[in-house]
Write a protein that holds these residues in place. Structure first.
Motif, PDB file in Angstrom:
ATOM      1  N   PRO A  13       0.840  -1.126  -0.013  1.00 52.49           N
ATOM      2  CA  PRO A  13      -0.033  -0.150  -0.032  1.00 52.49           C
ATOM      3  C   PRO A  13       0.809   1.187   0.099  1.00 52.49           C
ATOM      4  CG  PRO A  13      -0.922  -1.535   1.701  1.00 52.49           C
ATOM      5  CD  PRO A  13       0.388  -1.956   1.152  1.00 52.49           C
ATOM      6  N   ALA A  14       0.409   2.408  -0.505  1.00 46.37           N
ATOM      7  CA  ALA A  14       1.232   3.472  -0.641  1.00 46.37           C
ATOM      8  C   ALA A  14       1.835   3.842   0.648  1.00 46.37           C
ATOM      9  CB  ALA A  14       0.327   4.593  -0.993  1.00 46.37           C
ATOM     10  N   ALA A  15       1.411   3.808   1.721  1.00 48.11           N
ATOM     11  CA  ALA A  15       1.835   4.210   3.027  1.00 48.11           C
ATOM     12  C   ALA A  15       2.795   3.275   3.495  1.00 48.11           C
ATOM     13  CB  ALA A  15       0.669   4.183   4.011  1.00 48.11           C
ATOM     14  N   GLU A  16       3.404   2.120   2.761  1.00 45.83           N
ATOM     15  CA  GLU A  16       4.222   1.278   3.349  1.00 45.83           C
ATOM     16  C   GLU A  16       5.212   0.964   2.424  1.00 45.83           C
ATOM     17  OE1 GLU A  16       2.573  -2.539   4.790  1.00 45.83           O
ATOM     18  OE2 GLU A  16       0.716  -1.818   4.634  1.00 45.83           O
ATOM     19  N   ALA A  17       6.571   0.626   2.661  1.00 50.67           N
ATOM     20  CA  ALA A  17       7.574   0.274   2.130  1.00 50.67           C
ATOM     21  C   ALA A  17       7.135  -0.841   1.253  1.00 50.67           C
ATOM     22  CB  ALA A  17       8.643   0.339   2.823  1.00 50.67           C
ATOM     23  N   ALA A  18       7.889  -1.362   0.025  1.00 45.11           N
ATOM     24  CA  ALA A  18       7.421  -2.411  -0.593  1.00 45.11           C
ATOM     25  C   ALA A  18       8.375  -3.533   0.168  1.00 45.11           C
ATOM     26  CB  ALA A  18       7.995  -2.278  -1.936  1.00 45.11           C
ATOM     27  N   PRO A  19       7.713  -4.582   0.356  1.00 43.49           N
ATOM     28  CA  PRO A  19       8.167  -5.860   1.084  1.00 43.49           C
ATOM     29  C   PRO A  19       9.070  -6.485   0.122  1.00 43.49           C
ATOM     30  CG  PRO A  19       5.955  -6.229   0.750  1.00 43.49           C
ATOM     31  CD  PRO A  19       6.256  -4.603   0.127  1.00 43.49           C
ATOM     32  N   THR A  20       9.674  -7.694   0.675  1.00 44.04           N
ATOM     33  CA  THR A  20      10.496  -8.401  -0.346  1.00 44.04           C
ATOM     34  C   THR A  20      10.517  -9.623   0.412  1.00 44.04           C
ATOM     35  OG1 THR A  20      12.361  -7.873   0.967  1.00 44.04           O
ATOM     36  CG2 THR A  20      11.991  -6.734  -0.990  1.00 44.04           C
ATOM     37  N   LEU A  21      10.613 -10.796  -0.635  1.00 40.61           N
ATOM     38  CA  LEU A  21      11.124 -12.288  -0.058  1.00 40.61           C
ATOM     39  C   LEU A  21      12.322 -12.644  -0.822  1.00 40.61           C
ATOM     40  CD1 LEU A  21       7.591 -13.811  -0.804  1.00 40.61           C
ATOM     41  CD2 LEU A  21       8.474 -12.950   1.242  1.00 40.61           C
ATOM     42  N   SER A  22      13.169 -13.273   0.205  1.00 42.78           N
ATOM     43  CA  SER A  22      14.433 -13.806  -0.559  1.00 42.78           C
ATOM     44  C   SER A  22      14.428 -15.392  -0.906  1.00 42.78           C
ATOM     45  CB  SER A  22      15.511 -13.656   0.501  1.00 42.78           C
ATOM     46  OG  SER A  22      15.342 -14.265   1.818  1.00 42.78           O
ATOM     47  N   LEU A  23      15.012 -15.546  -1.934  1.00 43.01           N
ATOM     48  CA  LEU A  23      15.281 -16.893  -2.185  1.00 43.01           C
ATOM     49  C   LEU A  23      16.766 -17.191  -1.985  1.00 43.01           C
ATOM     50  CD1 LEU A  23      12.983 -17.220  -5.327  1.00 43.01           C
ATOM     51  CD2 LEU A  23      12.671 -18.357  -3.315  1.00 43.01           C
ATOM     52  N   GLN A  85       8.224 -15.234   5.840  1.00 40.30           N
ATOM     53  CA  GLN A  85       8.743 -14.131   5.400  1.00 40.30           C
ATOM     54  C   GLN A  85       7.391 -13.134   5.042  1.00 40.30           C
ATOM     55  OE1 GLN A  85      11.714 -13.830   2.215  1.00 40.30           O
ATOM     56  NE2 GLN A  85      12.500 -15.865   2.909  1.00 40.30           N
ATOM     57  N   LEU A  86       6.567 -13.912   4.313  1.00 38.48           N
ATOM     58  CA  LEU A  86       5.110 -13.259   3.854  1.00 38.48           C
ATOM     59  C   LEU A  86       4.371 -12.584   5.286  1.00 38.48           C
ATOM     60  CD1 LEU A  86       3.273 -15.485   1.275  1.00 38.48           C
ATOM     61  CD2 LEU A  86       4.210 -12.979   0.946  1.00 38.48           C
ATOM     62  N   GLY A  87       4.528 -13.432   6.420  1.00 41.83           N
ATOM     63  CA  GLY A  87       4.000 -13.083   7.670  1.00 41.83           C
ATOM     64  C   GLY A  87       4.620 -11.800   8.416  1.00 41.83           C
ATOM     65  N   ARG A  88       5.771 -11.801   8.151  1.00 42.09           N
ATOM     66  CA  ARG A  88       6.749 -10.724   8.713  1.00 42.09           C
ATOM     67  C   ARG A  88       6.224  -9.480   7.916  1.00 42.09           C
ATOM     68  NH1 ARG A  88      10.864 -14.578   9.385  1.00 42.09           N
ATOM     69  NH2 ARG A  88      11.922 -13.611   7.255  1.00 42.09           N
ATOM     70  N   GLU A  89       6.134  -9.874   6.683  1.00 41.96           N
ATOM     71  CA  GLU A  89       5.518  -8.361   5.583  1.00 41.96           C
ATOM     72  C   GLU A  89       4.292  -8.101   5.920  1.00 41.96           C
ATOM     73  OE1 GLU A  89       7.558  -6.608   4.268  1.00 41.96           O
ATOM     74  OE2 GLU A  89       9.619  -7.789   4.256  1.00 41.96           O
ATOM     75  N   GLY A  90       3.311  -8.735   6.858  1.00 37.05           N
ATOM     76  CA  GLY A  90       2.264  -8.382   7.152  1.00 37.05           C
ATOM     77  C   GLY A  90       0.848  -9.078   6.011  1.00 37.05           C
ATOM     78  N   PHE A  91       1.326 -10.000   5.476  1.00 37.43           N
ATOM     79  CA  PHE A  91       0.332 -11.069   4.801  1.00 37.43           C
ATOM     80  C   PHE A  91      -0.429 -11.988   5.570  1.00 37.43           C
ATOM     81  CE2 PHE A  91       2.718  -9.226   1.268  1.00 37.43           C
ATOM     82  CZ  PHE A  91       1.850  -8.924   0.183  1.00 37.43           C
ATOM     83  N   GLU A  92      -1.885 -12.025   5.496  1.00 32.60           N
ATOM     84  CA  GLU A  92      -2.472 -12.951   6.174  1.00 32.60           C
ATOM     85  C   GLU A  92      -2.551 -14.384   5.096  1.00 32.60           C
ATOM     86  OE1 GLU A  92      -7.247 -13.674   7.419  1.00 32.60           O
ATOM     87  OE2 GLU A  92      -6.300 -11.737   6.464  1.00 32.60           O
ATOM     88  N   ILE A  93      -2.488 -15.748   5.531  1.00 30.38           N
ATOM     89  CA  ILE A  93      -2.492 -16.596   4.671  1.00 30.38           C
ATOM     90  C   ILE A  93      -3.917 -17.069   4.736  1.00 30.38           C
ATOM     91  CG2 ILE A  93      -1.932 -19.170   4.536  1.00 30.38           C
ATOM     92  CD1 ILE A  93       0.292 -16.956   4.591  1.00 30.38           C
ATOM     93  N   LEU A  94      -4.330 -17.105   3.459  1.00 28.57           N
ATOM     94  CA  LEU A  94      -5.817 -17.625   3.037  1.00 28.57           C
ATOM     95  C   LEU A  94      -6.047 -18.854   3.036  1.00 28.57           C
ATOM     96  CD1 LEU A  94      -6.765 -14.806   0.376  1.00 28.57           C
ATOM     97  CD2 LEU A  94      -7.320 -14.722   3.023  1.00 28.57           C
ATOM     98  N   PHE A  95      -5.126 -19.662   2.569  1.00 31.95           N
ATOM     99  CA  PHE A  95      -5.213 -21.017   2.274  1.00 31.95           C
ATOM    100  C   PHE A  95      -3.823 -21.561   2.131  1.00 31.95           C
ATOM    101  CE2 PHE A  95      -5.713 -24.172  -1.182  1.00 31.95           C
ATOM    102  CZ  PHE A  95      -6.505 -25.416  -0.301  1.00 31.95           C
ATOM    103  N   GLU A  96      -3.693 -22.823   2.418  1.00 31.67           N
ATOM    104  CA  GLU A  96      -2.350 -23.475   2.268  1.00 31.67           C
ATOM    105  C   GLU A  96      -2.533 -25.208   2.092  1.00 31.67           C
ATOM    106  OE1 GLU A  96       2.216 -23.814   4.386  1.00 31.67           O
ATOM    107  OE2 GLU A  96       0.533 -22.592   5.095  1.00 31.67           O
ATOM    108  N   CYS A  97      -1.749 -25.803   1.125  1.00 31.27           N
ATOM    109  CA  CYS A  97      -2.290 -27.175   1.218  1.00 31.27           C
ATOM    110  C   CYS A  97      -0.842 -27.715   0.511  1.00 31.27           C
ATOM    111  CB  CYS A  97      -3.448 -27.613   0.169  1.00 31.27           C
ATOM    112  SG  CYS A  97      -3.274 -26.840  -1.466  1.00 31.27           S
TER     113      CYS A  97
END
Length: 309
Positions: A13-23, A85-97
């Motif tokens: 979102p505009a108010a946040e810095a762009a998150p990153t994931l590392s590989l 990493q997604l969790g630390r960037e503020g993402f909520e898991i909707l589904f996982e399998c």
């Protein structure tokens, strides 16, 4: 020690810095497809009763695939690290399998996926998650599809949201897989650690299903494992190269698996109740079908643990 890694940039979102994931440092981007303004059916449930539960998302749709040349990194370890990493960037898991819980073949072919060989998906060993950040206005959506071949891991990221201002960057980061173990040695160890193994000393001519009269160390090792573990069951899954039609190749691949099953029972004394055999044709290649070497690799039989205890 710091390790150089490819970063997957996700819009914020505009108010946040762009998150990153590392590989991991061996990651190489193999494909990318971007639609400036589109819609995407994001999976939020398994394949069940002839359909897959999805939600409609809109915005810039970007799909990117990476290949990670690491034969020891499991799909569980890779996805667990990216999920954290997604969790630390503020993402909520909707589904996982994982493959079976997702719905296997049906789920894989109902979802949007970049083509082989850029994004390889093993139908018996893949994991998926979808996530969302923000609920008001225009939320960001991300899905991750993780799979592997015998020598590499594969990651596909699908991102739906506001347009990215800049291309995906490459920067310094540290990747620490949550699950770490030495490479398994014996065929039985590989089965337990990874859930499946390629019986790589078996060879089939293109279009042929007969197994030669040779002694095959992989079959001897598989028989030893099954006799030592009478509570375990194995599915033998046949595969083909891409020459010919899908129905013909599925039939050939099934016959290859049945040929291996018969040899295990008749020559190695394996209890037939511990075995099943089927085939998937050319739908799960290990290598490119554009080269003779790749087609040879793809003509194979894999052993997969089907018992859950």
């Amino acid at each position: 020690m710091k390790r150089i890694a490819f970063l997957l940039a996700l819009i914020a979102p505009a108010a946040e810095a762009a998150p990153t994931l590392s590989l991991p440092p061996s990651a190489m981007r193999t494909a990318e497809d971007r639609t400036e303004l589109g819609s995407h059916a994001l999976p939020v449930g398994p394949w069940k009763d002839g359909r897959m539960e999805t939600i409609r998302t809109e915005g810039e749709v970007t799909q990117t695939a990476w290949r990670i040349r690491d034969g020891n990194l499991t799909t569980m370890a890779l996805l667990a690290t990216l999920r954290d990493q997604l969790g630390r960037e503020g993402f909520e898991i909707l589904f996982e399998c994982d493959a079976d819980d997702c719905g296997g073949f049906d789920f894989r072919f109902a979802m949007s996926c970049l083509p082989e060989p850029e994004m390889h998906v093993d139908l018996g060993d893949f994991r998926f998650l979808s996530a969302r950040r923000g609920t008001a206005g225009a939320p960001d959506y991300v899905s991750l599809l993780v799979s592997r071949s015998s020598d590499s891991g594969y990651v596909q990221m699908t991102r739906i949201g506001a347009a990215l201002v800049e291309p995906l960057p490459i920067a310094a980061a540290e990747f620490s897989p949550r699950e770490s173990a030495p490479a398994p040695d014996s065929l039985g160890d590989q089965l337990v650690a990874r859930g499946k193994v390629v019986l790589d000393d078996l060879r089939f001519a293109s279009g042929a299903a007969e197994l030669g009269a040779d002694d095959f160390p992989s079959l001897a090792a598989l028989a030893e494992f099954l006799k030592a573990n009478p509570d375990k069951s194995i599915a033998l899954v046949g595969h083909t190269d891409a020459e010919g039609t899908l129905p013909a190749n599925v039939a050939v691949s099934r016959k290859r698996a049945q040929s291996v099953m018969a040899r295990l029972v008749e020559s190695y004394g394996v209890n037939p109740a511990q075995l099943s055999a089927d085939g998937v044709g050319f739908l799960s290649p290990l290598a490119s079908n554009l080269t003779p070497e790749g087609r040879t690799q793809n003509r194979r039989v894999e052993a997969m643990i089907t018992s859950t205890r």
